[in-house]
Design a protein around this motif. Sequence first.
Motif, PDB file in Angstrom:
ATOM      1  N   ARG A   1      49.445  44.516  40.047  1.00 30.27           N
ATOM      2  CA  ARG A   1      48.620  45.198  41.164  1.00 30.27           C
ATOM      3  C   ARG A   1      48.406  43.993  42.158  1.00 30.27           C
TER       4      ARG A   1
ATOM      5  N   LEU B   1      44.628  42.884  46.793  1.00 34.22           N
ATOM      6  CA  LEU B   1      43.617  43.929  46.833  1.00 34.22           C
ATOM      7  C   LEU B   1      43.764  44.188  48.252  1.00 34.22           C
TER       8      LEU B   1
ATOM      9  N   ARG C   1      43.655  37.174  51.184  1.00 27.60           N
ATOM     10  CA  ARG C   1      42.719  36.096  51.647  1.00 27.60           C
ATOM     11  C   ARG C   1      41.636  36.183  50.144  1.00 27.60           C
ATOM     12  N   ASP C   2      41.992  37.530  49.281  1.00 29.99           N
ATOM     13  CA  ASP C   2      40.757  37.441  48.021  1.00 29.99           C
ATOM     14  C   ASP C   2      41.867  36.561  47.154  1.00 29.99           C
TER      15      ASP C   2
ATOM     16  N   SER D   1      40.138  35.965  44.189  1.00 27.34           N
ATOM     17  CA  SER D   1      39.455  36.651  42.710  1.00 27.34           C
ATOM     18  C   SER D   1      40.382  37.295  41.292  1.00 27.34           C
TER      19      SER D   1
ATOM     20  N   ASP E   1      41.568  37.750  37.041  1.00 26.69           N
ATOM     21  CA  ASP E   1      42.549  38.340  35.686  1.00 26.69           C
ATOM     22  C   ASP E   1      43.698  37.824  35.357  1.00 26.69           C
TER      23      ASP E   1
ATOM     24  N   LEU F   1      38.764  45.344  38.269  1.00 29.55           N
ATOM     25  CA  LEU F   1      40.161  44.957  39.800  1.00 29.55           C
ATOM     26  C   LEU F   1      39.603  43.541  39.946  1.00 29.55           C
ATOM     27  N   TYR F   2      39.543  42.932  40.339  1.00 29.40           N
ATOM     28  CA  TYR F   2      38.980  41.977  40.911  1.00 29.40           C
ATOM     29  C   TYR F   2      38.298  40.307  40.585  1.00 29.40           C
TER      30      TYR F   2
ATOM     31  N   GLY G   1      36.080  49.718  40.398  1.00 28.78           N
ATOM     32  CA  GLY G   1      37.314  49.913  39.756  1.00 28.78           C
ATOM     33  C   GLY G   1      38.195  50.577  41.291  1.00 28.78           C
TER      34      GLY G   1
ATOM     35  N   ARG H   1      37.503  49.420  56.291  1.00 28.31           N
ATOM     36  CA  ARG H   1      36.716  48.340  55.403  1.00 28.31           C
ATOM     37  C   ARG H   1      36.541  47.430  55.715  1.00 28.31           C
TER      38      ARG H   1
ATOM     39  N   ILE I   1      36.037  43.623  54.898  1.00 24.17           N
ATOM     40  CA  ILE I   1      36.889  42.662  53.580  1.00 24.17           C
ATOM     41  C   ILE I   1      36.505  41.561  54.727  1.00 24.17           C
ATOM     42  N   GLY I   2      37.112  40.226  53.609  1.00 21.34           N
ATOM     43  CA  GLY I   2      36.273  38.970  53.618  1.00 21.34           C
ATOM     44  C   GLY I   2      35.967  38.462  53.319  1.00 21.34           C
ATOM     45  N   ASN I   3      35.288  37.016  53.588  1.00 20.48           N
ATOM     46  CA  ASN I   3      34.743  35.687  53.059  1.00 20.48           C
ATOM     47  C   ASN I   3      33.316  35.883  53.264  1.00 20.48           C
TER      48      ASN I   3
ATOM     49  N   PHE J   1      33.807  37.345  47.939  1.00 18.22           N
ATOM     50  CA  PHE J   1      34.393  38.022  49.125  1.00 18.22           C
ATOM     51  C   PHE J   1      34.250  39.196  49.007  1.00 18.22           C
TER      52      PHE J   1
ATOM     53  N   ASN K   1      34.544  43.432  50.032  1.00 16.64           N
ATOM     54  CA  ASN K   1      36.729  44.696  50.015  1.00 16.64           C
ATOM     55  C   ASN K   1      35.994  45.712  50.241  1.00 16.64           C
TER      56      ASN K   1
ATOM     57  N   HIS L   1      32.918  40.348  45.056  1.00 18.92           N
ATOM     58  CA  HIS L   1      33.558  39.169  44.107  1.00 18.92           C
ATOM     59  C   HIS L   1      33.831  38.108  44.340  1.00 18.92           C
ATOM     60  N   GLY L   2      34.476  37.541  43.692  1.00 15.76           N
ATOM     61  CA  GLY L   2      35.002  36.231  43.898  1.00 15.76           C
ATOM     62  C   GLY L   2      35.574  35.577  42.281  1.00 15.76           C
TER      63      GLY L   2
END
Lengths: 472, 240
Positions: free
Chosen positions: A141, A144, A370-371, A373, A377, B14-15, B59, B126, B128-130, B147, B149, B191-192
Amino acid sequence: MNLRLIIGMVAAKLAMYLSKLSGRGRGSSLPGMVALRICPDLLKHYQGQPRKGVIMTTGTNGKTTTSNMLADILEQDGYRVVTNREGANLITGVATAFIKASTLTARLNCDYAVLEVDEAAFPVVTRWIKPSRVMVTNFFRDQLDRYGELDTTVGKVLDALNKLPGEVKLILNADDPLVARLARETGKVTIYYGVRPDADFSNTAAFSREAKFCPFCGSALVYNIYIYGQLGDFKCPQCGFARMRPDIEAVDVISDEAGTKATIYDNSSSGRSVWSLYIPVQGIYNIYNGLAAFTTALSLGILPEKAVLCLTTYTPATGRMESFRYGNKQVTLTLVKNPTGFNQALTVLLAQKGRQDIMIAINDNDADGRDISWLWDVDFEVLAQYPEQFNRFICSGQRAEEMALRLKYAGVPTILLATEKDYRRAINAALQGEGVAVGMMATYTALWPVEKILGQKAERVSYHANRMSSVS
Amino acid sequence: MLTVCHLYPDLLNLYGDRGNVLAFMRRCSWRGLPVQVREVNLGGAVEFAEYDFLFIGGGSDREQALMAEDLKNRVDALRMAVDNGLVVLAICGGYQLLGRYYRTSQGREIPGLGLLDFYTEAGDKRLIGNVVLEAELAGKKTKLVGFENHGGKTFINGHKPLGSVLYGHGNNGQDGREGARYKNVFCSYLHGPLLPRNPILTDYLITLALERKGYPSKLNALDDELENIANQAMVDRLLG
């Protein structure tokens, strides 16, 4: 005579000259960007020109190292090679590599083009340039917000491979189910490389393993041994998809401060050949990179002894476990860009002897992702288990605070944490800490400034042929 | 003892969303509150009534389909727990799943669990961003950062949002709202991960879980200097 081509080439060469003159940027993508804007089908003019073929490397981690290793081996064997060494692996970077090496009419004089190609750019680049060999390193990964989910990335590479002519050969990592699947799904001739899954690989970093399910039937994959990430001895209990015995296989892999060693077997030949391989960079993943380059070199007819010898003097590209010396301290600089790569870098830190000062620079520009997070992980929890190994963690870059926050929640005592957004001050603090060694990690856009400052303060350690590997 | 249910950690990893569970756990332990986590995977036994906090992440599409299938068999038990005040945090795909349906770009409706009355439809690009939100938690206004997405656009009908968008897209990029709330259920695209970066929200969830159990719910203050600096740095960067 194609006017667009000539104008594009002139503009690109001018851009190259100007960026060299101004000393700003390394000019590894800009000329290509300029030329492609003027002449969008620029790459078409290079198709078929390298006399002996084009070898591409794609996958998530290890592209730059693998591709550079192969380019080194071919150059040392006397071939003329066009390559994008600095990791500029989008279509603009590939175009720049060709432009630099060619005349204003896009004529090349080379034997091979050895190209590292970003997974997402692979379909676009292969539309114009048809490789004769494709090495695939691994799929993890990665960013994302930029690539989308992993399934999408693997799917794009697969589609592009299926569109290539039948005679292309794949050099695949046998230990990664996401890579190994490409053989069956494309039906292309495949040479596998891998590390023998011996019992002494015990890997605890299990949080972010990809590929828990069989790509063919969807059942949960079963592993005897994990090597790292989802790499290992996998098998699908339902449909029988399983790790293939690699043609070129490494055993007894040992990685320490001096580098990484392994014994390599050629399982494909009738008389069994054995070599010992030494690569002057740390980390088991570098054995994979070396194996891929070695396997490909052999398939191109390079003598194995020569390939092995060349790898002993491999000098890492910027931030691929680059080594520096500051006083008596060893300083390493590593690019970090996704959980698996970061976990590998942590494994290397934990293998160091003596207390270390750590500097981590995290940026969140487009090229970094930019992410951020994904930092959650990464198994920073392993660091908290060995607090005596670390003097201080200095967090830098645009997202310094969030990096420190991640370490706090991993269980690192807050007294060991510091944030310093300014690179120079952060680097100074790490170099002048009380530890006996320094580990630095940086995301893509933080890497260049950190490397530059570090290069002014510390001495770069380079490796030469005084460490010969024994050839058996 | 508070018991946390981390739903499908094998599938929905994920994330960095596991950071949410980590933050909840750490902020309990730092205060000496006993807490344990149980990871529940596909087909595994789960009694929602036994839990104090349930976390559902997001996911990839394939994994989310597996999760939806599995949860459908448990929806009655989950609904009962939610009506009994179970504290739930659902992020991204987990958020979408709690609604009535997801409408694909071809117009097909994939049914959700229907625990909350909202729906999601595929967007053309999509988001996407802060993000910065202004949320009201326990009567106090606070800024949440994260964040986003997501491809889906969610419309929450009569539900309260988690917060109003000060920067970013939010649920759908149109109505200035982000996330959804219902009883003790908190949904968000952020997310974050969300909880480590927003300790006020984490502590609010802990408080709700304690109250529901009838425990004293006044939390000791922690040293949140790092959390506050990180949160403020993002607020300053986005709102200037």
